[in-house]
Design a protein around this motif. Structure first.
Motif, PDB file in Angstrom:
ATOM      1  N   ALA A  94       0.829  -1.209   0.000  1.00 38.08           N
ATOM      2  CA  ALA A  94       0.000   0.000   0.000  1.00 38.08           C
ATOM      3  C   ALA A  94       0.863   1.259   0.000  1.00 38.08           C
ATOM      4  O   ALA A  94       0.537   2.250  -0.668  1.00 38.08           O
ATOM      5  N   ALA A  95       1.980   1.224   0.703  1.00 41.74           N
ATOM      6  CA  ALA A  95       2.883   2.374   0.725  1.00 41.74           C
ATOM      7  C   ALA A  95       3.495   2.608  -0.651  1.00 41.74           C
ATOM      8  O   ALA A  95       3.612   3.751  -1.107  1.00 41.74           O
ATOM      9  N   GLY A  96       3.874   1.541  -1.335  1.00 40.50           N
ATOM     10  CA  GLY A  96       4.418   1.668  -2.686  1.00 40.50           C
ATOM     11  C   GLY A  96       3.397   2.215  -3.663  1.00 40.50           C
ATOM     12  O   GLY A  96       3.696   3.095  -4.481  1.00 40.50           O
ATOM     13  N   ALA A  97       2.168   1.706  -3.567  1.00 40.14           N
ATOM     14  CA  ALA A  97       1.102   2.194  -4.454  1.00 40.14           C
ATOM     15  C   ALA A  97       0.788   3.656  -4.167  1.00 40.14           C
ATOM     16  O   ALA A  97       0.651   4.471  -5.085  1.00 40.14           O
ATOM     17  N   GLY A  98       0.690   3.996  -2.914  1.00 40.78           N
ATOM     18  CA  GLY A  98       0.402   5.380  -2.537  1.00 40.78           C
ATOM     19  C   GLY A  98       1.517   6.332  -2.941  1.00 40.78           C
ATOM     20  O   GLY A  98       1.270   7.451  -3.398  1.00 40.78           O
ATOM     21  N   ALA A  99       2.747   5.885  -2.787  1.00 39.09           N
ATOM     22  CA  ALA A  99       3.887   6.715  -3.179  1.00 39.09           C
ATOM     23  C   ALA A  99       3.887   6.961  -4.685  1.00 39.09           C
ATOM     24  O   ALA A  99       4.210   8.063  -5.140  1.00 39.09           O
ATOM     25  N   ASN A 100       3.509   5.954  -5.456  1.00 38.39           N
ATOM     26  CA  ASN A 100       3.414   6.141  -6.909  1.00 38.39           C
ATOM     27  C   ASN A 100       2.343   7.156  -7.275  1.00 38.39           C
ATOM     28  O   ASN A 100       2.543   7.990  -8.154  1.00 38.39           O
ATOM     29  N   VAL A 101       1.204   7.092  -6.617  1.00 41.84           N
ATOM     30  CA  VAL A 101       0.130   8.044  -6.897  1.00 41.84           C
ATOM     31  C   VAL A 101       0.585   9.462  -6.561  1.00 41.84           C
ATOM     32  O   VAL A 101       0.399  10.392  -7.357  1.00 41.84           O
ATOM     33  N   VAL A 102       1.190   9.641  -5.403  1.00 43.68           N
ATOM     34  CA  VAL A 102       1.676  10.959  -4.993  1.00 43.68           C
ATOM     35  C   VAL A 102       2.713  11.476  -5.984  1.00 43.68           C
ATOM     36  O   VAL A 102       2.662  12.630  -6.428  1.00 43.68           O
ATOM     37  N   THR A 103       3.652  10.625  -6.357  1.00 43.71           N
ATOM     38  CA  THR A 103       4.722  11.034  -7.272  1.00 43.71           C
ATOM     39  C   THR A 103       4.167  11.428  -8.628  1.00 43.71           C
ATOM     40  O   THR A 103       4.542  12.457  -9.186  1.00 43.71           O
ATOM     41  N   TRP A 104       3.265  10.624  -9.181  1.00 41.99           N
ATOM     42  CA  TRP A 104       2.725  10.951 -10.501  1.00 41.99           C
ATOM     43  C   TRP A 104       1.827  12.176 -10.489  1.00 41.99           C
ATOM     44  O   TRP A 104       1.725  12.890 -11.487  1.00 41.99           O
ATOM     45  N   CYS A 105       1.196  12.465  -9.359  1.00 38.55           N
ATOM     46  CA  CYS A 105       0.413  13.705  -9.267  1.00 38.55           C
ATOM     47  C   CYS A 105       1.322  14.926  -9.378  1.00 38.55           C
ATOM     48  O   CYS A 105       0.913  15.975  -9.868  1.00 38.55           O
TER      49      CYS A 105
END
Length: 133
Positions: free
Chosen positions: A84-95
């Motif tokens: 979940a941390a990896g997925a969330g970090a990807n979303v934050v980064t791509w935003c």
């Protein structure tokens, strides 16, 4: 490290976008671009894009720490928390990264349509994108 490779990735991005627009081979496209200065169109946006790479790790570490249950073994968060941390970090980064990448590509594409030295800057590209939507 991202800032160090920005000049190289700027050159490659400029040739790539020009190649996509014209359909020429890589070598023919590189030769047709013209001035050396026009090869570095978009350097500021590329440097900004490349410098955001550390944001992923920061977001990952913060999210992993926040999601780790208090009863977990020290330093061993469960698989679901790491995922979940990896997925969330990807979303934050791509935003953060995606808008920068769009502006960079629009700036490079506009450089292909303008004579050397007359391509619009990144701010003009942002304004143009905002007017389109």
């Amino acid at each position: 490290a991202g800032l160090c490779i920005s000049p190289v990735t700027t050159l490659l991005s400029r040739v790539k976008v020009q190649q996509q627009l014209t359909g020429q081979s890589f070598v023919a496209t590189a030769r047709s671009i013209g001035s050396l200065a026009s090869l570095f169109t978009g350097l500021a946006m590329t440097a900004l894009f490349e410098s955001t790479r550390g944001g992923y790790m920061l977001a990952y570490c913060l999210l992993k720490q926040a999601l780790t249950p208090s009863g977990s073994a020290k330093g061993e968060p469960p698989l679901w928390a790491r995922t979940a941390a990896g997925a969330g970090a990807n979303v934050v980064t791509w935003c953060v990264v995606y808008p920068i990448d769009v502006v960079r590509n629009v700036q490079v594409a506009h450089a292909a349509a303008h004579p050397a030295g007359q391509a619009p800057g990144w701010l003009a590209c942002v304004r143009a994108l905002l007017r389109e939507d």
